[in-house]
Design an enzyme around this catalytic site. Sequence first.
Site, PDB file in Angstrom:
ATOM      1  N   GLU A 105       0.860  -1.190   0.000  1.00  0.00           N
ATOM      2  CA  GLU A 105       0.000   0.000   0.000  1.00  0.00           C
ATOM      3  C   GLU A 105       0.899   1.243   0.000  1.00  0.00           C
ATOM      4  O   GLU A 105       1.139   1.834   1.053  1.00  0.00           O
ATOM      5  CB  GLU A 105      -0.917  -0.011   1.221  1.00  0.00           C
ATOM      6  CG  GLU A 105      -1.834  -1.219   1.259  1.00  0.00           C
ATOM      7  CD  GLU A 105      -2.585  -1.356   2.585  1.00  0.00           C
ATOM      8  OE1 GLU A 105      -3.671  -1.955   2.572  1.00  0.00           O
ATOM      9  OE2 GLU A 105      -2.097  -0.865   3.617  1.00  0.00           O
ATOM     10  N   ASP A 134      -0.198   0.380  10.520  1.00  0.00           N
ATOM     11  CA  ASP A 134       0.187  -0.878  11.154  1.00  0.00           C
ATOM     12  C   ASP A 134       1.548  -1.369  10.673  1.00  0.00           C
ATOM     13  O   ASP A 134       2.054  -2.365  11.186  1.00  0.00           O
ATOM     14  CB  ASP A 134      -0.879  -1.952  10.904  1.00  0.00           C
ATOM     15  CG  ASP A 134      -1.769  -2.154  12.120  1.00  0.00           C
ATOM     16  OD1 ASP A 134      -1.699  -1.327  13.053  1.00  0.00           O
ATOM     17  OD2 ASP A 134      -2.535  -3.128  12.139  1.00  0.00           O
ATOM     18  N   LYS A 269      -6.797  -5.739  11.200  1.00  0.00           N
ATOM     19  CA  LYS A 269      -7.471  -4.455  10.975  1.00  0.00           C
ATOM     20  C   LYS A 269      -8.450  -4.128  12.098  1.00  0.00           C
ATOM     21  O   LYS A 269      -8.604  -2.961  12.473  1.00  0.00           O
ATOM     22  CB  LYS A 269      -8.199  -4.476   9.629  1.00  0.00           C
ATOM     23  CG  LYS A 269      -8.868  -3.150   9.273  1.00  0.00           C
ATOM     24  CD  LYS A 269      -9.565  -3.229   7.931  1.00  0.00           C
ATOM     25  CE  LYS A 269     -10.332  -1.944   7.633  1.00  0.00           C
ATOM     26  NZ  LYS A 269     -11.039  -2.006   6.331  1.00  0.00           N
ATOM     27  N   ASP A 293     -10.642   2.539   3.626  1.00  0.00           N
ATOM     28  CA  ASP A 293      -9.354   1.938   3.321  1.00  0.00           C
ATOM     29  C   ASP A 293      -8.452   2.991   2.694  1.00  0.00           C
ATOM     30  O   ASP A 293      -8.922   3.988   2.148  1.00  0.00           O
ATOM     31  CB  ASP A 293      -9.531   0.758   2.364  1.00  0.00           C
ATOM     32  CG  ASP A 293     -10.169  -0.445   3.035  1.00  0.00           C
ATOM     33  OD1 ASP A 293     -10.157  -0.499   4.282  1.00  0.00           O
ATOM     34  OD2 ASP A 293     -10.690  -1.325   2.322  1.00  0.00           O
ATOM     35  N   ASP A 457     -15.315  -6.774   9.187  1.00  0.00           N
ATOM     36  CA  ASP A 457     -16.443  -5.920   8.836  1.00  0.00           C
ATOM     37  C   ASP A 457     -17.762  -6.691   8.893  1.00  0.00           C
ATOM     38  O   ASP A 457     -18.741  -6.234   9.502  1.00  0.00           O
ATOM     39  CB  ASP A 457     -16.237  -5.287   7.458  1.00  0.00           C
ATOM     40  CG  ASP A 457     -15.783  -6.302   6.411  1.00  0.00           C
ATOM     41  OD1 ASP A 457     -15.660  -7.492   6.734  1.00  0.00           O
ATOM     42  OD2 ASP A 457     -15.547  -5.890   5.263  1.00  0.00           O
TER      43      ASP A 457
END
Length: 745
Positions: A105, A134, A269, A293, A457
């Site tokens: 990412e 993280d 997460k 996100d 989620d």
Amino acid sequence: MANLNSLPLYERIQRKNGVKRVVEVIILFLLLSLLIYRLLFLKDHGLTWLLALLCESWFAFNWVLIINNKWNPVEYKTYPDHLLQRVTELPSVDIFVTTADPVLEPPIITINTVLSLLAADYPAYKLACYVSDDGCSPLTFYSLVEATKFAKLWVPFCKKYNIQVRAPFRYFSTDSLTSSDNSNWEFHQEWKRMKDEYELLCHKIEDASQKSRPCDFTGEFVEFSNVERKNHPAIIKVVWENKEGLPNGVPHLVYISREKQHKHPHNSKAGAMNVLTRVSGLMTNAPYMLNVDCDMFVNNPKVVLHAMCLLLDSNSEKEIAFAQFPQVFYDGLKDDPYGNQFVIMFEYMMRGISGIQGCLYLGTGCFHRRKIIYGLSPSHIVESINGKLAYEKTLQEFGSSKELIKSAVLALKGNTNPSNCLWNSIQASYQIASCKYEYGTGWGTKLGWRYGSTTEDSDTGVMIHTRGWRSVYCTPDPPAFLGCAPSGGPTAMSQQKRWATGFLQILFSKNCPIFGTLFGKLQQRQSLVYLWLVFLGLRPVPELCYAALPAYCIISDSFFLPKVHELAFSILVALFVIYNLYTLSEYLKTGQSVRAWWNNQRMARITAMNAWFFGFLSCMLKLLGVLETVFEVTKKDQSSDASNDDDAGRFTFDDSPIFVPGTTILLLHLTALVVSLLKLQPPAHGGHGSGLAEVLCSVLWLLCYWPFLKGLFGKGKHGIPISTICKSAALALLFWHLCRKTTMG
């Protein structure tokens, strides 16, 4: 003049669904007819007939769940202009952005998302953006610091000229200067300045990423010296604070990297989201929270206003827990070759689910009420949460931080009293960001995002709906958020495997939807929605079995399908034709091509029998205590060139065992067709051997696995590795041997 309080903030519109309902019932009738036929002649046939019956029973049950999901489609139309007329003071919103790996990412993606959020059309002093890293990456923090300097120019520019696309990479990648309504000289000069400043920002981040040390570990960066990604103390930095409370300034920006230690589980997460919730509760304590996100940038600058229309209505306070926006992707590959843009699911399935107890929580692009994340149920009387009772309740569930308890009591009452200075909360924030803080508390079980599943989620959504809350699905025009869909076979398969694993973890947990209906307030039809979701993890078993049946029947010269001259064969043909025309019509109505429809049909088979199968194995091994599941981060790619690359749509492979089942199925059907063509089958028992139906089935499976067939002869990333082919060939040979052995026996 109309009373301002009478102006609706949103409208719930019931969609007409008559024709689709009829077709869905016809398909169900044909499925049931096929099952009855199987049952009537079960005694006259062998194992293949029984296996076909079991698989088709599963498919029929799954179709019932799908009908339930689509039966009552609704949509919500919001009126932000009415909101601004009715509400004297808008509520505060805390924004959570999560990132976990600076390689998978890249920080420039996170930066664009953050910049688009900071520039949203909402009073800046009412917004606070918290970025959870993280990966504990100094590059990510450095990028945020540099981006803040650019934000001081970018945010006023966007609001001054009413820029619609507020992610700089997206805005400057299009011909935004010539297409803009602003043609004055001042705008042109500022536009060029913004473009130059953004390019400078990109160069700084790119240069830093090329270095082993992205920055000098002095001053604000000293805490990043000698840190390990998975073993480090908490790092919390107020990157920017809007001290003057300027409505058109830059909102608060806070960087958080929670403490991690090797011996303490960090819960992926979900754990990061709970730390964000606690830290933001101390610093700003906004009654509403948005989580996105790192790759989902704001595409509609009025997104916060659209959400508030749904959450601030007088009836919403006692009913609606969260407002979910769909995941829409930019620069998607033409015709969706990997079947992961989910246009049909969001257009039909999610709207249908919205007509029950509310849409699913998708993990990004969602606005939550803080007090509901804190465990409040609709039946609770908020006013009674005060005094000593509230203190004892929160002390047990929220942990030992007195400052957090105080802020939680205020949030549960519906009152917020944010600190005048974010820095005042830093010391207390370090305590609640430690890896040991949650021990003995309700975090992850009763409070916050739920632990125990790689799809946190969905697990959290089940918990919220089980308490009796509803949710809403908001689809403004233009779409609220845009993100990048995974490209490439390994990336897409890895994401799907994680989802399948997470769904099964929910199914075999205390948060199972069935328990939610029996012991909670989860509506029966909403329970069926969640069962459809979690049962996706079990789907690879009947899919693989059904895919292997044609090959088995051809090799052993037996049959599992009705003969062409039988009446039951017409049921199969009608079912095949009507179902495919039904699904094709959905794609055409949403403006997609026939090729996109076919790509999604074949990828549904490939995904189920490869990614979901390994997700199934992963969950079973976890239940047996053999293996621990791992949260796998999906690689993000912001390149806009992929959609124009003819080579981008070709399926890619790696040496992961996830491609072994698909390659095995391909080799089985190639073997079966060769056996059929060369008449190498053994004599059929009773003269009833395989026929045209089994051969056509085998050809159809071959077409579904066409990317794998090309992969047998491909090279590089487009070719199936030799190790995978060897493993699959061994399995196919074993299957062929078993077929022959059962025939001889």
